[in-house]
Motif scaffolding. Structure first.
Motif, PDB file in Angstrom:
ATOM      1  N   PHE A 386       3.699  -4.188  13.800  1.00  0.00           N
ATOM      2  CA  PHE A 386       3.655  -4.626  12.408  1.00  0.00           C
ATOM      3  C   PHE A 386       2.682  -3.765  11.602  1.00  0.00           C
ATOM      4  CE2 PHE A 386       1.868  -7.053   8.912  1.00  0.00           C
ATOM      5  CZ  PHE A 386       3.015  -7.491   8.261  1.00  0.00           C
ATOM      6  N   SER A 387       1.523  -3.473  12.167  1.00  0.00           N
ATOM      7  CA  SER A 387       0.537  -2.655  11.474  1.00  0.00           C
ATOM      8  C   SER A 387       1.103  -1.286  11.150  1.00  0.00           C
ATOM      9  CB  SER A 387      -0.723  -2.522  12.334  1.00  0.00           C
ATOM     10  OG  SER A 387      -1.659  -1.656  11.730  1.00  0.00           O
ATOM     11  N   TRP A 388       1.784  -0.685  12.116  1.00  0.00           N
ATOM     12  CA  TRP A 388       2.323   0.673  11.976  1.00  0.00           C
ATOM     13  C   TRP A 388       3.441   0.702  10.928  1.00  0.00           C
ATOM     14  CZ3 TRP A 388       2.480   4.210  16.826  1.00  0.00           C
ATOM     15  CH2 TRP A 388       2.938   5.487  16.485  1.00  0.00           C
ATOM     16  N   VAL A 389       4.447  -0.147  11.078  1.00  0.00           N
ATOM     17  CA  VAL A 389       5.629  -0.106  10.226  1.00  0.00           C
ATOM     18  C   VAL A 389       5.322  -0.533   8.791  1.00  0.00           C
ATOM     19  CG1 VAL A 389       7.945  -1.053   9.881  1.00  0.00           C
ATOM     20  CG2 VAL A 389       7.174  -0.453  12.186  1.00  0.00           C
ATOM     21  N   SER A 390       4.595  -1.620   8.626  1.00  0.00           N
ATOM     22  CA  SER A 390       4.309  -2.107   7.278  1.00  0.00           C
ATOM     23  C   SER A 390       3.484  -1.106   6.478  1.00  0.00           C
ATOM     24  CB  SER A 390       3.579  -3.451   7.347  1.00  0.00           C
ATOM     25  OG  SER A 390       2.314  -3.317   7.977  1.00  0.00           O
ATOM     26  N   GLY A 391       2.578  -0.406   7.151  1.00  0.00           N
ATOM     27  CA  GLY A 391       1.763   0.590   6.453  1.00  0.00           C
ATOM     28  C   GLY A 391       2.596   1.738   5.920  1.00  0.00           C
ATOM     29  N   GLY A 392       3.560   2.207   6.707  1.00  0.00           N
ATOM     30  CA  GLY A 392       4.415   3.300   6.249  1.00  0.00           C
ATOM     31  C   GLY A 392       5.244   2.916   5.037  1.00  0.00           C
ATOM     32  N   ILE A 393       5.821   1.720   5.078  1.00  0.00           N
ATOM     33  CA  ILE A 393       6.635   1.246   3.947  1.00  0.00           C
ATOM     34  C   ILE A 393       5.764   1.104   2.696  1.00  0.00           C
ATOM     35  CG2 ILE A 393       7.983  -0.685   3.072  1.00  0.00           C
ATOM     36  CD1 ILE A 393       8.930  -1.148   5.966  1.00  0.00           C
ATOM     37  N   ALA A 394       4.575   0.556   2.851  1.00  0.00           N
ATOM     38  CA  ALA A 394       3.677   0.367   1.714  1.00  0.00           C
ATOM     39  C   ALA A 394       3.293   1.705   1.084  1.00  0.00           C
ATOM     40  CB  ALA A 394       2.422  -0.388   2.160  1.00  0.00           C
ATOM     41  N   ALA A 395       3.063   2.739   1.903  1.00  0.00           N
ATOM     42  CA  ALA A 395       2.697   4.056   1.373  1.00  0.00           C
ATOM     43  C   ALA A 395       3.821   4.646   0.533  1.00  0.00           C
ATOM     44  CB  ALA A 395       2.348   4.999   2.523  1.00  0.00           C
ATOM     45  N   ALA A 396       5.057   4.486   0.972  1.00  0.00           N
ATOM     46  CA  ALA A 396       6.206   4.994   0.204  1.00  0.00           C
ATOM     47  C   ALA A 396       6.323   4.274  -1.132  1.00  0.00           C
ATOM     48  CB  ALA A 396       7.488   4.833   1.019  1.00  0.00           C
ATOM     49  N   VAL A 397       6.131   2.964  -1.124  1.00  0.00           N
ATOM     50  CA  VAL A 397       6.217   2.175  -2.362  1.00  0.00           C
ATOM     51  C   VAL A 397       5.129   2.601  -3.346  1.00  0.00           C
ATOM     52  CG1 VAL A 397       5.969  -0.142  -3.329  1.00  0.00           C
ATOM     53  CG2 VAL A 397       7.322   0.201  -1.259  1.00  0.00           C
ATOM     54  N   VAL A 398       3.912   2.807  -2.866  1.00  0.00           N
ATOM     55  CA  VAL A 398       2.805   3.206  -3.736  1.00  0.00           C
ATOM     56  C   VAL A 398       3.060   4.584  -4.352  1.00  0.00           C
ATOM     57  CG1 VAL A 398       0.371   3.909  -3.730  1.00  0.00           C
ATOM     58  CG2 VAL A 398       1.062   1.767  -2.646  1.00  0.00           C
ATOM     59  N   ALA A 399       3.619   5.515  -3.577  1.00  0.00           N
ATOM     60  CA  ALA A 399       3.920   6.848  -4.110  1.00  0.00           C
ATOM     61  C   ALA A 399       4.918   6.775  -5.256  1.00  0.00           C
ATOM     62  CB  ALA A 399       4.450   7.743  -2.997  1.00  0.00           C
ATOM     63  N   VAL A 400       5.974   5.987  -5.072  1.00  0.00           N
ATOM     64  CA  VAL A 400       6.965   5.821  -6.138  1.00  0.00           C
ATOM     65  C   VAL A 400       6.330   5.177  -7.365  1.00  0.00           C
ATOM     66  CG1 VAL A 400       9.104   4.646  -6.786  1.00  0.00           C
ATOM     67  CG2 VAL A 400       8.914   5.723  -4.537  1.00  0.00           C
ATOM     68  N   ALA A 401       5.502   4.163  -7.150  1.00  0.00           N
ATOM     69  CA  ALA A 401       4.859   3.469  -8.260  1.00  0.00           C
ATOM     70  C   ALA A 401       3.951   4.402  -9.055  1.00  0.00           C
ATOM     71  CB  ALA A 401       4.067   2.274  -7.733  1.00  0.00           C
ATOM     72  N   LEU A 402       3.194   5.255  -8.380  1.00  0.00           N
ATOM     73  CA  LEU A 402       2.319   6.196  -9.086  1.00  0.00           C
ATOM     74  C   LEU A 402       3.132   7.174  -9.923  1.00  0.00           C
ATOM     75  CD1 LEU A 402      -0.394   7.002  -6.378  1.00  0.00           C
ATOM     76  CD2 LEU A 402      -0.761   5.867  -8.567  1.00  0.00           C
ATOM     77  N   GLY A 403       4.239   7.656  -9.362  1.00  0.00           N
ATOM     78  CA  GLY A 403       5.081   8.576 -10.113  1.00  0.00           C
ATOM     79  C   GLY A 403       5.674   7.938 -11.358  1.00  0.00           C
ATOM     80  N   LEU A 404       6.100   6.679 -11.246  1.00  0.00           N
ATOM     81  CA  LEU A 404       6.717   5.982 -12.383  1.00  0.00           C
ATOM     82  C   LEU A 404       5.682   5.569 -13.429  1.00  0.00           C
ATOM     83  CD1 LEU A 404       9.319   3.727 -10.511  1.00  0.00           C
ATOM     84  CD2 LEU A 404       9.739   5.866 -11.741  1.00  0.00           C
ATOM     85  N   CYS A 405       4.511   5.172 -12.982  1.00  0.00           N
ATOM     86  CA  CYS A 405       3.479   4.698 -13.914  1.00  0.00           C
ATOM     87  C   CYS A 405       2.737   5.838 -14.603  1.00  0.00           C
ATOM     88  CB  CYS A 405       2.477   3.813 -13.177  1.00  0.00           C
ATOM     89  SG  CYS A 405       3.174   2.256 -12.573  1.00  0.00           S
ATOM     90  N   PHE A 406       2.691   7.019 -13.966  1.00  0.00           N
ATOM     91  CA  PHE A 406       1.958   8.152 -14.538  1.00  0.00           C
ATOM     92  C   PHE A 406       2.886   9.369 -14.592  1.00  0.00           C
ATOM     93  CE2 PHE A 406      -1.137   5.406 -12.473  1.00  0.00           C
ATOM     94  CZ  PHE A 406      -2.056   5.191 -13.493  1.00  0.00           C
ATOM     95  N   PRO A 407       3.685   9.489 -15.652  1.00  0.00           N
ATOM     96  CA  PRO A 407       4.668  10.581 -15.757  1.00  0.00           C
ATOM     97  C   PRO A 407       4.065  11.982 -15.675  1.00  0.00           C
ATOM     98  CG  PRO A 407       5.104   8.886 -17.394  1.00  0.00           C
ATOM     99  CD  PRO A 407       3.783   8.548 -16.778  1.00  0.00           C
ATOM    100  N   VAL A 408       2.762  12.121 -15.987  1.00  0.00           N
ATOM    101  CA  VAL A 408       2.147  13.441 -15.906  1.00  0.00           C
ATOM    102  C   VAL A 408       2.240  13.999 -14.493  1.00  0.00           C
ATOM    103  CG1 VAL A 408      -0.180  12.546 -15.424  1.00  0.00           C
ATOM    104  CG2 VAL A 408       0.085  14.777 -16.503  1.00  0.00           C
ATOM    105  N   LEU A 409       2.252  13.118 -13.495  1.00  0.00           N
ATOM    106  CA  LEU A 409       2.396  13.567 -12.116  1.00  0.00           C
ATOM    107  C   LEU A 409       3.778  14.158 -11.882  1.00  0.00           C
ATOM    108  CD1 LEU A 409       1.233  13.751  -9.251  1.00  0.00           C
ATOM    109  CD2 LEU A 409       2.015  11.406  -8.860  1.00  0.00           C
TER     110      LEU A 409
END
Length: 417
Positions: A386-409
């Motif tokens: 659970f620790s391994w899999v959930s962390g990977g999914i969370a990292a992907a979600v955060v990357a997408v969120a940063l790209g959408l919230c900060f278009p300069v990236l």
């Protein structure tokens, strides 16, 4: 098509896709590159031996995470200070002092192992000392590169550095596993200590690299000025943020000793530690295309999303070969994102490069340490998978969120830096 035309076509394809080695034309950079390459291989022996020895002493994944985390504060403080020193003094001398400190801490780890002290608290103290030395050494090691090569070769030099470090991270963990199994932990530390002498030689042979156009003194005011400069550059801050998210949420290395012990067997340990580097090295060797990507911000976000999803897949599969394959894919994605992030950073003015590299290394080395603590604590509470899999999914979600919230990236291109 004549034979000559076909040969030219093949040569052109290789030039477009193979790794760019132009920086190696410069003698001083070539010497630094050689020292780094050999010492990187030795450092991997210690990088494997430390968490495995801590796990052998404590039998706890949480303690492995704590051992990684305990070096975070000295790493951050000395990275920031080391970067300021690199902007104030001859960078060759700073590199030599930092390298010597790292070598001495490795000798300390060797001594405690030879004496069979088996003291987890002593290990924590040595880890903290080594992190402080790493904090001084690493910013100047990167800040010195632009002074040794042509400006247009900076991205190629970064790719070479990432690639050779990851090649070392393939053979190093495998070699460390063999050395630990054949002798004990002291063999791994001894190999690191011997090979690191090459880095000391390389630093000694470099030309003087005095600070250029700066009144920095290496004090707290210089650290503050560097942070103030950084605060005004949103793109650099976003590259730091996306890397922190990827490493804190998805770095699974603290789980490797437990996974080897519970699932795949002791012989899998070297493969697990080498898995990320296998993919990163392959990506580096075929990286000729990376410098030609125009929409680098989109490529950066996609690479981090790929990292997270590949890590999640690696944690979910029940076969060692599949786990290694997915972690290799994650390593390739991480190498690509790392090149783009470092290229943005090295576009900063020379008088700020040391301080910004200090912040950069606090991020890239501190993030995985926080990730180890997160992975180990969650694993002790919920289980390794659970620790391994959930962390990977969370990292992907955060990357997408940063790209959408900060278009300069997402708007970052090859002309943005």
């Amino acid at each position: 098509m004549t034979l000559a035309d076909e040969e030219k076509r093949e040569e052109s394809w290789i030039r477009r896709h193979a790794i760019d080695v132009r920086p190696l034309r410069h003698v001083a950079y070539r010497r630094l590159f050689l020292g780094n390459a050999i010492s990187f291989f030795g450092v991997q022996f210690t990088a494997v031996a430390v968490p495995v020895e801590v796990y052998a002493i404590t039998k706890s994944a949480l303690w492995v995470g704590i051992a990684s985390f305990v070096g975070l504060i000295p790493l951050i403080l000395f990275s920031l200070w080391g970067g300021a020193i690199a902007d104030a003094f001859d960078r060759r001398k700073v590199l030599l002092v930092g390298s010597l400190l790292m070598w001495l801490t490795t000798l300390g780890l060797l001594a405690q192992s030879l004496l069979h002290l088996d003291n987890a608290w002593l290990m924590l103290a040595l880890i903290a000392a080594q992190s402080a030395a790493f904090g001084v050494n690493s910013p100047v090691r990167q800040a010195i590169i632009p002074a040794l090569i042509d400006n247009e070769e900076v991205a190629a030099a970064q790719t070479l550095s990432f690639t050779v470090s990851n090649i070392a991270a393939i053979g190093g963990p495998v070699g460390a596993g063999l050395a630990i199994a054949a002798v004990d932990f002291s063999a791994a530390y001894a190999i690191d200590a011997v090979l690191f002498t090459v880095a000391l030689w390389a630093a000694l042979r470099l030309p003087a690299v005095p600070p250029g156009g700066t009144k920095a003194t290496g004090g707290l005011r210089d650290v503050r000025d560097g942070l103030r400069f950084l605060a005004g550059h949103k793109l650099i801050l976003l590259t730091f943020a996306i890397d922190i998210g990827a490493m804190v949420l998805a770095m699974p290395k603290a789980l490797f000793p437990a996974v080897a012990d519970q699932r795949f067997g002791a012989s899998s340990l070297g493969w697990l530690y080498a898995s990320i580097a296998i993919g990163a090295a392959l990506a580096g060797l075929t990286s000729g295309w990376i410098g030609r990507v125009h929409r680098r911000g989109i490529a950066l976000v996609l690479a981090v999303v790929g990292w997270g999803l590949a890590v999640a897949a690696a944690g979910a599969v029940p076969w060692l070969w599949a786990c290694v394959a997915f972690m290799a894919l994650a390593g390739a994605a991480d190498m690509i994102s790392g090149v783009y992030r470092q290229t943005v950073l090295l576009s900063a003015p020379d008088e700020m490069r040391g301080r910004l590299q200090g912040v950069f290394f606090a991020v890239v080395a501190g993030g995985p340490r926080l990730g180890d603590l997160r992975a180990g604590s969650v694993a002790d509470a919920t289980g390794v998978t659970f620790s391994w899999v959930s962390g990977g999914i969370a990292a992907a979600v955060v990357a997408v969120a940063l790209g959408l919230c900060f278009p300069v990236l997402l708007r970052y291109t090859d002309r943005s830096d």
